[in-house]
Design a protein around this motif. Structure first.
Motif, PDB file in Angstrom:
ATOM      1  N   ASP A  50       0.871  -1.172   0.000  1.00 33.27           N
ATOM      2  CA  ASP A  50       0.000   0.000   0.000  1.00 33.27           C
ATOM      3  C   ASP A  50       0.909   1.223   0.000  1.00 33.27           C
ATOM      4  O   ASP A  50       1.806   1.339   0.839  1.00 33.27           O
ATOM      5  N   HIS A  89     -10.321   2.090  -3.395  1.00 34.43           N
ATOM      6  CA  HIS A  89     -10.476   1.819  -1.970  1.00 34.43           C
ATOM      7  C   HIS A  89     -11.456   2.772  -1.303  1.00 34.43           C
ATOM      8  O   HIS A  89     -11.415   2.965  -0.090  1.00 34.43           O
ATOM      9  N   ASP A 112     -13.057  -3.294   0.022  1.00 29.11           N
ATOM     10  CA  ASP A 112     -11.621  -3.115   0.218  1.00 29.11           C
ATOM     11  C   ASP A 112     -11.279  -1.752   0.803  1.00 29.11           C
ATOM     12  O   ASP A 112     -10.133  -1.332   0.791  1.00 29.11           O
ATOM     13  N   GLY A 223      -9.201  -4.642   3.445  1.00 29.26           N
ATOM     14  CA  GLY A 223      -8.564  -3.356   3.207  1.00 29.26           C
ATOM     15  C   GLY A 223      -7.481  -3.020   4.213  1.00 29.26           C
ATOM     16  O   GLY A 223      -7.166  -3.783   5.132  1.00 29.26           O
TER      17      GLY A 223
END
Length: 523
Positions: A50, A89, A112, A223
Motif C-alpha cells: 500500500d 479503496h 476493500d 482493506g
C-alpha cells in the motif's frame, strides 16, 4: 542500561519470545495471553504494497499510473503484477446520511475500503500527557462530520489490558461518548519501572502484543488497517552485549510481529502527545532516498527493538514535538484512505528468514515521494502458524496454540478471520458453531475426501468479566469425495453455562491457516 540489568530484562522477554510473544500476565485458568501467527506469505511469491504518494508540500497525489512506479527489492527492479488507484479503496456512499458501519459485523459491507483504529496508550504515557492527548482527540472528533469518513474503533492500552472502548462505527457521537465515559488509568507500571529494567521490557512486550491482537482480529477485513497510536513510545530493548540465545529469541519475536502486521495490511502511525512549545516539527517516514534506505543489508531491528520502529516498517509515520495532535490525526486518517496498492513477485529465490529485504519505490517525478513499508522478512515454511510447525517440540506447539486461543478468548475485540455464528441445537445440549467452508483449510486424503480441523473454545464470564468456566477441544469436519461443498460447516461444543454467567465467548481457530473467528452471546 547496565549489561547485567539488560540481560535480566532480556531473560524475562526471552521466555515470551520463545513462546511467540508475551502479552499480559496469565489470567487463570487460561494460559498467558499472546499471539503467535505470522502470515506474510512470501512463499507464494507475492508481495503486496500500500503506497501513499506526496508532493514536496505534503499534498497527497492520487492520479499516477502504473508506469510512474518502479519497485526495488534489495536494489533489484521488480515487475509490478497488479496496480490499483486510490479510487479502488473508496468507502461506499452512505444512504440518507446514515452510517454504513456501526459495529464490526458491518465491515463486510465496505469491501476493500480502509478502517481506522485510534489507540490511547495509557501504559507508557505520563498522566498529564495522556490528558492532553484525550483533549486533542476530542478536538479532532468534534471537527469531523457526524458520519465519519472511515469506520473507526477506539481502544486503550493500559497497565492490565488492551481494551476496546468503542467498536467500529461511522457515528462520530458514539466515539465521542466512549472517549468521555472512559476514566483513564494511572500509569503505575511506568512509574515503577521507568525506561529500563524488567518492568520496562514487559511494557514493550505488552505493546507489541496489542499490535498483534489488532492484526489477528482484523484479518478478515481485506482493506488497509490504519492504526493511530497516541502515546509516548514503549521503551526500547538494546541487543548490544546480549547472548546469542537472547538475540535469536528477540529476532524471532520482532520478525513474527512484523510479518503479521504486514500480511494483514496493518499500518502503524505513532503520535507522541508530549506538549512542546518549540517550533520544531518532527516527522519520520519510510522511503527517504538516502544510504540507509537503499543499502542491501539494512535491517530496522538489527541492533535493538524499539516500538516506534514498527511505524516506518509498516508504511506509517512517527509524529512528535508538535502541539496540534488533532491536525496530526486528521492528516493521518486522510493519508490512510488515499493509497495505491500494487504487488510483485520477488525475483530473489533465497528465503532466508533472518535476512531483511529492503523495499524502495522510485517515482518518475523526482518531486514526489512514495511512502510504503520498508521491507519484510521472508516467510519460512510454517511461519504463518508456528503452532503447526512440526520442527518445534510438541509441548511448545501446544503452548503456542494455548496462547493463540487465550488471546482471542480474553480480548474485547471481535475476531473476523473466520465468520462464525453460534446457536443451540434443538435438544439444547450442544452449541452449533457455523463456519463458511471457503474460509477453512481442507486437507486432501488418499481416498479422495478432505477434512478441516479447528480448535474450538467456549468461555463463560460473569457480570464483572471474571472467567467462570472454559473448555477447548479439537474438532474436525470431513468432506466426502465427489460431494459438493456444503453451504456451511457446523462444529459442535457441549453446552456449559455456569450459574452467574452473563456473557459467553466462542473462539474457533483453523489448525492450518491460524485464522480465528469469535462470537459472543449474552445470557
Amino acid at each position: 542500561m547496565p549489561a547485567c540489568s539488560s540481560r535480566l530484562s532480556f531473560r524475562r522477554l526471552v521466555v515470551a519470545a520463545s513462546l511467540s510473544l508475551l502479552a499480559f500476565p496469565a489470567a487463570a485458568p487460561l494460559a498467558a495471553q499472546a499471539n503467535s501467527s505470522a502470515v506474510f506469505r512470501v512463499n507464494t511469491r507475492i508481495v503486496v504494497l500500500d503506497v501513499v504518494v506526496k508532493d514536496k508540500k505534503g499534498h497527497i497525489v492520487t492520479n499516477l499510473k502504473k508506469e510512474d512506479f518502479t519497485v526495488l527489492e534489495d536494489k533489484q527492479p521488480q515487475k509490478i503484477r497488479t496496480f490499483e488507484l486510490p479510487a479502488a479503496h473508496v468507502m461506499p456512499a452512505a444512504t440518507a446520511g446514515k452510517a454504513i458501519v456501526t459495529s464490526a459485523a458491518d465491515l463486510p459491507k465496505i469491501g476493500d475500503a480502509p478502517i481506522t483504529l485510534l489507540v490511547l496508550d495509557e501504559l507508557n504515557t505520563q498522566f498529564a500527557d495522556m490528558a492532553y492527548a484525550r483533549h486533542e482527540l476530542e478536538k479532532y472528533l468534534l471537527a469531523q462530520p457526524e458520519v465519519l469518513k472511515q469506520p473507526t474503533a477506539l481502544l486503550v492500552a493500559s497497565n492490565t489490558k488492551f481494551q476496546l472502548l468503542r467498536d467500529y462505527t461511522q457515528n462520530r457521537a458514539d466515539v465521542l461518548s466512549a472517549l468521555k465515559k472512559h476514566f483513564p488509568e494511572y500509569p503505575w507500571k511506568l512509574a515503577q519501572s521507568g525506561k529500563s529494567g524488567p518492568g520496562a521490557t514487559e511494557r514493550i512486550a505488552q505493546s507489541m502484543a496489542s499490535l498483534l491482537q489488532i492484526a489477528e482480529a482484523t484479518r478478515g477485513t481485506p482493506g488497509r488497517k490504519n492504526v493511530i497510536w497516541v502515546g509516548v513510545n514503549a521503551p526500547g530493548v538494546n541487543l548490544v552485549g546480549a547472548d546469542d540465545a537472547t538475540i535469536k529469541a528477540m529476532g524471532d519475536l520482532t520478525r513474527r510481529l512484523t510479518q503479521t502486521l504486514l500480511a494483514d495490511r496493518v499500518t502503524l502511525n505513532y503520535i507522541n502527545p508530549t506538549a512542546n512549545d518549540s517550533a520544531t516539527v518532527g516527522v519520520m517516514v519510510p522511503g527517504d532516498d538516502d544510504d540507509s534506505s537503499t543499502m542491501v543489508d539494512y535491517d530496522p531491528f538489527g541492533a535493538d527493538v524499539d516500538f516506534n520502529q514498527f511505524a516506518p516498517a509498516t508504511g506509517g509515520q512517527i509524529l512528535y514535538s508538535r502541539n496540534d495532535i488533532n491536525n496530526e490525526i486528521a492528516s493521518t486518517v486522510d493519508e490512510g484512505a488515499n493509497y495505491y496498492t500494487l504487488s510483485y513477485s520477488p525475483t530473489n529465490p533465497n528465503e532466508d528468514a533472518v535476512k531483511y529485504r529492503k523495499i524502495v519505490i522510485k517515482l518518475s517525478d523526482p518531486n514526489l515521494t512514495a511512502v510504503t513499508r520498508e521491507g519484510y522478512y521472508p516467510e519460512t515454511a510454517n511461519a504463518n502458524n508456528a503452532a503447526a510447525d512440526v520442527t518445534l517440540p510438541a509441548d511448545q506447539r501446544k503452548r503456542l496454540l494455548q496462547l493463540d486461543l487465550s488471546q482471542a478468548a480474553l480480548s474485547t475485540m471481535a475476531y473476523n478471520g473466520l465468520a462464525i455464528t453460534v446457536k443451540k441445537s434443538d435438544d439444547q445440549k450442544t452449541w452449533l458453531i457455523s463456519v463458511p467452508p471457503s474460509q477453512l483449510s481442507w486437507t486432501p486424503q488418499p481416498n479422495g475426501s478432505s477434512f478441516a480441523e479447528v480448535t474450538g473454545m467456549s468461555v463463560a464470564f460473569d457480570g464483572k468479566n471474571k472467567i467462570l468456566a472454559h473448555s477447548a477441544r479439537e474438532l474436525q469436519s470431513e468432506r466426502k469425495a465427489n460431494q459438493p461443498s456444503p453451504e456451511t460447516v457446523i462444529f459442535q461444543i457441549p453446552v456449559d453455562i455456569p450459574k452467574g454467567s452473563r456473557r459467553l465467548r466462542f473462539v474457533i481457530r483453523d489448525a492450518v491457516s491460524a485464522r480465528i473467528g469469535t462470537a459472543e452471546l449474552a445470557q
